[in-house]
Design a protein around this motif. Sequence first.
Motif, PDB file in Angstrom:
ATOM      1  N   LEU A   2     -55.371   0.364 -25.988  1.00 39.14           N
ATOM      2  CA  LEU A   2     -56.675   0.042 -25.432  1.00 39.14           C
ATOM      3  C   LEU A   2     -57.187  -1.311 -25.900  1.00 39.14           C
ATOM      4  O   LEU A   2     -57.879  -2.000 -25.160  1.00 39.14           O
ATOM      5  CB  LEU A   2     -57.683   1.140 -25.777  1.00 39.14           C
ATOM      6  CG  LEU A   2     -57.438   2.500 -25.143  1.00 39.14           C
ATOM      7  CD1 LEU A   2     -58.478   3.509 -25.626  1.00 39.14           C
ATOM      8  CD2 LEU A   2     -57.479   2.401 -23.632  1.00 39.14           C
ATOM      9  N   LYS A   3     -56.854  -1.712 -27.129  1.00 41.82           N
ATOM     10  CA  LYS A   3     -57.358  -2.983 -27.629  1.00 41.82           C
ATOM     11  C   LYS A   3     -56.771  -4.174 -26.866  1.00 41.82           C
ATOM     12  O   LYS A   3     -57.379  -5.231 -26.814  1.00 41.82           O
ATOM     13  CB  LYS A   3     -57.107  -3.130 -29.126  1.00 41.82           C
ATOM     14  CG  LYS A   3     -55.662  -3.261 -29.522  1.00 41.82           C
ATOM     15  CD  LYS A   3     -55.535  -3.400 -31.029  1.00 41.82           C
ATOM     16  CE  LYS A   3     -54.084  -3.547 -31.418  1.00 41.82           C
ATOM     17  NZ  LYS A   3     -53.922  -3.747 -32.844  1.00 41.82           N
ATOM     18  N   TYR A   4     -55.623  -4.006 -26.271  1.00 43.12           N
ATOM     19  CA  TYR A   4     -55.009  -5.097 -25.504  1.00 43.12           C
ATOM     20  C   TYR A   4     -55.678  -5.300 -24.154  1.00 43.12           C
ATOM     21  O   TYR A   4     -55.543  -6.359 -23.553  1.00 43.12           O
ATOM     22  CB  TYR A   4     -53.508  -4.853 -25.322  1.00 43.12           C
ATOM     23  CG  TYR A   4     -52.767  -4.851 -26.637  1.00 43.12           C
ATOM     24  CD1 TYR A   4     -52.663  -6.014 -27.385  1.00 43.12           C
ATOM     25  CD2 TYR A   4     -52.213  -3.687 -27.151  1.00 43.12           C
ATOM     26  CE1 TYR A   4     -52.008  -6.025 -28.602  1.00 43.12           C
ATOM     27  CE2 TYR A   4     -51.546  -3.693 -28.361  1.00 43.12           C
ATOM     28  CZ  TYR A   4     -51.449  -4.862 -29.082  1.00 43.12           C
ATOM     29  OH  TYR A   4     -50.817  -4.877 -30.282  1.00 43.12           O
ATOM     30  N   ARG A   5     -56.407  -4.300 -23.677  1.00 40.04           N
ATOM     31  CA  ARG A   5     -57.088  -4.431 -22.387  1.00 40.04           C
ATOM     32  C   ARG A   5     -58.157  -5.511 -22.413  1.00 40.04           C
ATOM     33  O   ARG A   5     -58.511  -6.066 -21.381  1.00 40.04           O
ATOM     34  CB  ARG A   5     -57.695  -3.100 -21.952  1.00 40.04           C
ATOM     35  CG  ARG A   5     -56.654  -2.105 -21.550  1.00 40.04           C
ATOM     36  CD  ARG A   5     -57.203  -0.959 -20.782  1.00 40.04           C
ATOM     37  NE  ARG A   5     -58.323  -0.329 -21.454  1.00 40.04           N
ATOM     38  CZ  ARG A   5     -58.898   0.788 -21.035  1.00 40.04           C
ATOM     39  NH1 ARG A   5     -58.456   1.385 -19.960  1.00 40.04           N
ATOM     40  NH2 ARG A   5     -59.912   1.301 -21.681  1.00 40.04           N
ATOM     41  N   TRP A  55     -63.240 -15.199 -25.519  1.00 41.48           N
ATOM     42  CA  TRP A  55     -64.174 -14.696 -26.527  1.00 41.48           C
ATOM     43  C   TRP A  55     -64.345 -13.182 -26.390  1.00 41.48           C
ATOM     44  O   TRP A  55     -64.452 -12.466 -27.381  1.00 41.48           O
ATOM     45  CB  TRP A  55     -65.509 -15.418 -26.409  1.00 41.48           C
ATOM     46  CG  TRP A  55     -66.351 -15.363 -27.652  1.00 41.48           C
ATOM     47  CD1 TRP A  55     -65.929 -15.137 -28.929  1.00 41.48           C
ATOM     48  CD2 TRP A  55     -67.750 -15.535 -27.740  1.00 41.48           C
ATOM     49  NE1 TRP A  55     -66.983 -15.180 -29.794  1.00 41.48           N
ATOM     50  CE2 TRP A  55     -68.121 -15.423 -29.084  1.00 41.48           C
ATOM     51  CE3 TRP A  55     -68.740 -15.802 -26.803  1.00 41.48           C
ATOM     52  CZ2 TRP A  55     -69.432 -15.541 -29.524  1.00 41.48           C
ATOM     53  CZ3 TRP A  55     -70.042 -15.940 -27.239  1.00 41.48           C
ATOM     54  CH2 TRP A  55     -70.380 -15.803 -28.581  1.00 41.48           C
ATOM     55  N   TYR A  56     -64.338 -12.682 -25.159  1.00 42.19           N
ATOM     56  CA  TYR A  56     -64.365 -11.241 -24.929  1.00 42.19           C
ATOM     57  C   TYR A  56     -63.154 -10.586 -25.588  1.00 42.19           C
ATOM     58  O   TYR A  56     -63.270  -9.531 -26.205  1.00 42.19           O
ATOM     59  CB  TYR A  56     -64.391 -10.955 -23.420  1.00 42.19           C
ATOM     60  CG  TYR A  56     -64.246  -9.495 -23.063  1.00 42.19           C
ATOM     61  CD1 TYR A  56     -65.316  -8.621 -23.211  1.00 42.19           C
ATOM     62  CD2 TYR A  56     -63.044  -8.993 -22.572  1.00 42.19           C
ATOM     63  CE1 TYR A  56     -65.184  -7.283 -22.881  1.00 42.19           C
ATOM     64  CE2 TYR A  56     -62.913  -7.662 -22.238  1.00 42.19           C
ATOM     65  CZ  TYR A  56     -63.980  -6.812 -22.398  1.00 42.19           C
ATOM     66  OH  TYR A  56     -63.852  -5.473 -22.076  1.00 42.19           O
TER      67      TYR A  56
END
Length: 127
Positions: A2-5, A55-56
């Motif tokens: 999920l962190k790669y999304r 940045w997101y």
Amino acid sequence: MLKYRRWIPAIVMMAIIFVASSTPSSELPNYGFWDMLVKKGGHMMGYGLLSIAWWYGFSFDSKKGWLAWLLAFIYAISDEFHQSFTPGRNPSAVDVLFFDGGGALVGLSTLVIWFRMRAKKKKNQEV
């Protein structure tokens, strides 16, 4: 996984910029009197959105805003190099420095101002 999304928007923006800069000059639309404004504005908007997307990806970590700008700027340099292989297109240091790098800075600055205004509004509502 999920962190790669969080990196998907940056990848999508880079793909959009790549496709746009792959278009030969003979296939680009001409906006007449407004041509330069539309095209340079497109540079600024594209790189403004790219820097925000980077940045997101960093979860809007305030210490990594400069890195988001730097990554957008480095991509601008690579994209201008890529344009040198596209028929009728030329690399431009002016585009990189002012329109791409400037657009990235404007995008991030606008978001910082929005975050601060939102925080101030939230603080005022709590009182």
